[in-house]
Write an enzyme that holds these catalytic residues in place. Structure first.
Site, PDB file in Angstrom:
ATOM      1  N   TYR A 153       0.846  -1.201   0.000  1.00 56.76           N
ATOM      2  CA  TYR A 153       0.000   0.000   0.000  1.00 56.76           C
ATOM      3  C   TYR A 153       0.881   1.250   0.000  1.00 56.76           C
ATOM      4  O   TYR A 153       0.677   2.184  -0.784  1.00 56.76           O
ATOM      5  CB  TYR A 153      -0.929  -0.014   1.211  1.00 56.76           C
ATOM      6  N   LYS A 157       1.441   4.424  -2.710  1.00 53.92           N
ATOM      7  CA  LYS A 157       1.239   5.835  -2.352  1.00 53.92           C
ATOM      8  C   LYS A 157       2.516   6.648  -2.583  1.00 53.92           C
ATOM      9  O   LYS A 157       2.451   7.843  -2.881  1.00 53.92           O
ATOM     10  CB  LYS A 157       0.754   5.930  -0.907  1.00 53.92           C
TER      11      LYS A 157
HETATM   12  P1  NAP Z   1     -13.125   4.192   1.044  1.00 53.12           P
HETATM   13  O1  NAP Z   1     -14.069   4.846   1.981  1.00 53.12           O
HETATM   14  O2  NAP Z   1     -12.897   2.726   1.130  1.00 53.12           O
HETATM   15  O3  NAP Z   1     -13.522   4.587  -0.447  1.00 53.12           O
HETATM   16  C1  NAP Z   1     -12.813   4.097  -1.542  1.00 53.12           C
HETATM   17  C2  NAP Z   1     -13.515   4.498  -2.817  1.00 53.12           C
HETATM   18  O4  NAP Z   1     -12.836   3.867  -3.916  1.00 53.12           O
HETATM   19  C3  NAP Z   1     -14.951   4.044  -2.860  1.00 53.12           C
HETATM   20  O5  NAP Z   1     -15.739   5.014  -3.520  1.00 53.12           O
HETATM   21  C4  NAP Z   1     -14.882   2.772  -3.687  1.00 53.12           C
HETATM   22  O6  NAP Z   1     -16.127   2.607  -4.346  1.00 53.12           O
HETATM   23  C5  NAP Z   1     -13.784   3.111  -4.668  1.00 53.12           C
HETATM   24  N1  NAP Z   1     -13.181   1.908  -5.207  1.00 53.12           N
HETATM   25  C6  NAP Z   1     -12.634   0.875  -4.510  1.00 53.12           C
HETATM   26  N2  NAP Z   1     -12.243  -0.091  -5.356  1.00 53.12           N
HETATM   27  C7  NAP Z   1     -12.555   0.343  -6.614  1.00 53.12           C
HETATM   28  C8  NAP Z   1     -12.416  -0.208  -7.898  1.00 53.12           C
HETATM   29  N3  NAP Z   1     -11.870  -1.425  -8.091  1.00 53.12           N
HETATM   30  N4  NAP Z   1     -12.846   0.499  -8.969  1.00 53.12           N
HETATM   31  C9  NAP Z   1     -13.409   1.715  -8.790  1.00 53.12           C
HETATM   32  N5  NAP Z   1     -13.563   2.307  -7.595  1.00 53.12           N
HETATM   33  C10 NAP Z   1     -13.139   1.593  -6.516  1.00 53.12           C
HETATM   34  O7  NAP Z   1     -11.676   4.840   1.188  1.00 53.12           O
HETATM   35  P2  NAP Z   1     -11.186   6.344   1.434  1.00 53.12           P
HETATM   36  O8  NAP Z   1     -10.563   6.373   2.760  1.00 53.12           O
HETATM   37  O9  NAP Z   1     -12.238   7.310   1.067  1.00 53.12           O
HETATM   38  O10 NAP Z   1     -10.008   6.356   0.375  1.00 53.12           O
HETATM   39  C11 NAP Z   1      -9.924   7.271  -0.695  1.00 53.12           C
HETATM   40  C12 NAP Z   1      -8.453   7.462  -1.020  1.00 53.12           C
HETATM   41  O11 NAP Z   1      -7.802   8.038   0.114  1.00 53.12           O
HETATM   42  C13 NAP Z   1      -7.711   6.167  -1.324  1.00 53.12           C
HETATM   43  O12 NAP Z   1      -6.828   6.376  -2.396  1.00 53.12           O
HETATM   44  C14 NAP Z   1      -6.945   5.907  -0.046  1.00 53.12           C
HETATM   45  O13 NAP Z   1      -5.782   5.136  -0.262  1.00 53.12           O
HETATM   46  C15 NAP Z   1      -6.627   7.314   0.387  1.00 53.12           C
HETATM   47  N6  NAP Z   1      -6.291   7.466   1.819  1.00 53.12           N
HETATM   48  C16 NAP Z   1      -7.176   7.152   2.777  1.00 53.12           C
HETATM   49  C17 NAP Z   1      -6.823   7.274   4.123  1.00 53.12           C
HETATM   50  C18 NAP Z   1      -7.762   6.934   5.250  1.00 53.12           C
HETATM   51  O14 NAP Z   1      -7.310   6.799   6.388  1.00 53.12           O
HETATM   52  N7  NAP Z   1      -9.053   6.820   4.999  1.00 53.12           N
HETATM   53  C19 NAP Z   1      -5.543   7.728   4.463  1.00 53.12           C
HETATM   54  C20 NAP Z   1      -4.647   8.037   3.457  1.00 53.12           C
HETATM   55  C21 NAP Z   1      -5.044   7.911   2.137  1.00 53.12           C
HETATM   56  P3  NAP Z   1     -16.795   1.205  -4.798  1.00 53.12           P
HETATM   57  O15 NAP Z   1     -16.582   0.236  -3.700  1.00 53.12           O
HETATM   58  O16 NAP Z   1     -18.220   1.622  -5.037  1.00 53.12           O
HETATM   59  O17 NAP Z   1     -16.087   0.849  -6.073  1.00 53.12           O
END
Ligand code: NAP
Length: 262
Positions: A153, A157
């Site tokens: 992961y 990133k």
């Molecule tokens: P999340 O709540 O799990 O949302 C992830 C989104 O990506 C959902 O809309 C999901 O929608 C979509 N997705 C997942 N697999 C997919 C696929 N195969 N094709 C198309 N869409 C897909 O996660 P989040 O925390 O909002 O994460 C958003 C971004 O922020 C990510 O890049 C993550 O790495 C980054 N991030 C998050 C955190 C944290 O702590 N939350 C920290 C650092 C970075 P569907 O399931 O409907 O496809």
């Protein structure tokens, strides 16, 4: 490109992506929402159309599937109304490297890096030609920290950060703004996918606060925005140390420590 261009958001069905969609709709931008879960995107779109009056399209796509990804790439290439790409879709995986299956980490890389890269590549030539446009890539502080034990992961990133910094240097002079956003732990469903219980963790940011802070960085045209980092001078010092090291890597001969036997 229109004064208030359309925004294409990947991973817009929930979490950070859905929050970006909400904020850009409130700023008056039409949206294209991309994710796999059409029902959730329909619900978000219905609410945002009612509350803001913007036009919202939905593309249901699994971005790990080449044919479905190609539909989104084509939309970015061909739809001149789209002036902002938010490369947000991403996921995480639980377990250590030797516990994770080769297929699972390949899918993780396909989503977090290949899809992000292909979408940027699809849209960048059009933005450069227009002399405007913006790409927001969602990275993570994990990409700075092999110590966090989320190796694959974090590697994806680190890729997102490097790509953003490089594209910022390449495309900035052509009028295209590229921003890397590096959240730390943020309260979304991603933690469930990684097999962690976010309710037991400390120092977790709420998703509204994360996105609102990232948008302050966007409005300031920051190249790298780390919403939770209190002292930006730490980031600046890190960059300065890297840049100070670089000229020393251009040498005809190996360093003295490698020219003596053990
Ligand atoms: P999340 O709540 O799990 O949302 C992830 C989104 O990506 C959902 O809309 C999901 O929608 C979509 N997705 C997942 N697999 C997919 C696929 N195969 N094709 C198309 N869409 C897909 O996660 P989040 O925390 O909002 O994460 C958003 C971004 O922020 C990510 O890049 C993550 O790495 C980054 N991030 C998050 C955190 C944290 O702590 N939350 C920290 C650092 C970075 P569907 O399931 O409907 O496809």
């Amino acid at each position: 490109m229109a004064a208030n261009p359309s925004v294409l958001v990947t991973g817009a069905s929930t979490g950070i992506g859905a929050t970006y969609a909400d904020r850009f709709a409130r700023r008056g931008h039409d949206l294209v929402l991309v994710a796999r879960d059409r029902t959730r995107m329909e619900a978000l779109a219905t609410r945002l159309r009612q509350e803001t009056g913007v036009a919202i399209d939905i593309i249901q796509a699994d971005l790990t599937q080449a044919a479905e990804l190609a539909v989104v790439e084509a939309r970015l290439r061909d739809d001149a109304r789209i002036g902002i790409l938010i490369n947000n879709a991403g996921t995480a995986l639980g377990g250590s490297f030797i516990e994770q299956s080769t297929d699972d980490i390949t899918r993780l890389v396909a989503l977090n890096t290949t899809a992000l890269l292909r979408l940027a590549s699809a849209v960048a030539p059009r933005f450069a030609q227009a002399g405007e446009g913006a790409i927001i890539n969602i990275g993570s502080v994990v990409g700075l920290a092999p110590e966090f034990a989320m190796t694959v992961y974090g590697a994806t990133k680190a890729f997102a950060l490097f790509l953003s910094q490089g594209l910022s240097l390449e495309l900035g002079p052509k009028g295209v703004y590229v921003q890397a956003v590096l959240p730390a732990a943020t309260r979304t469903e991603i933690w469930q996918h990684a097999g962690a219980d976010v309710s037991t963790m400390s120092g977790v940011m709420e998703v509204d606060e994360l996105v609102d802070a990232a948008l302050v960085g966007f409005d300031r045209r920051e190249a790298v925005t780390i919403p939770p980092l209190p002292d930006v001078e730490q980031w600046n010092a890190y960059q300065a140390a890297r840049q100070a090291m670089l000229p020393n890597t251009r040498q005809k001969h190996a360093a003295a420590r490698y020219r003596t036997a053990v």
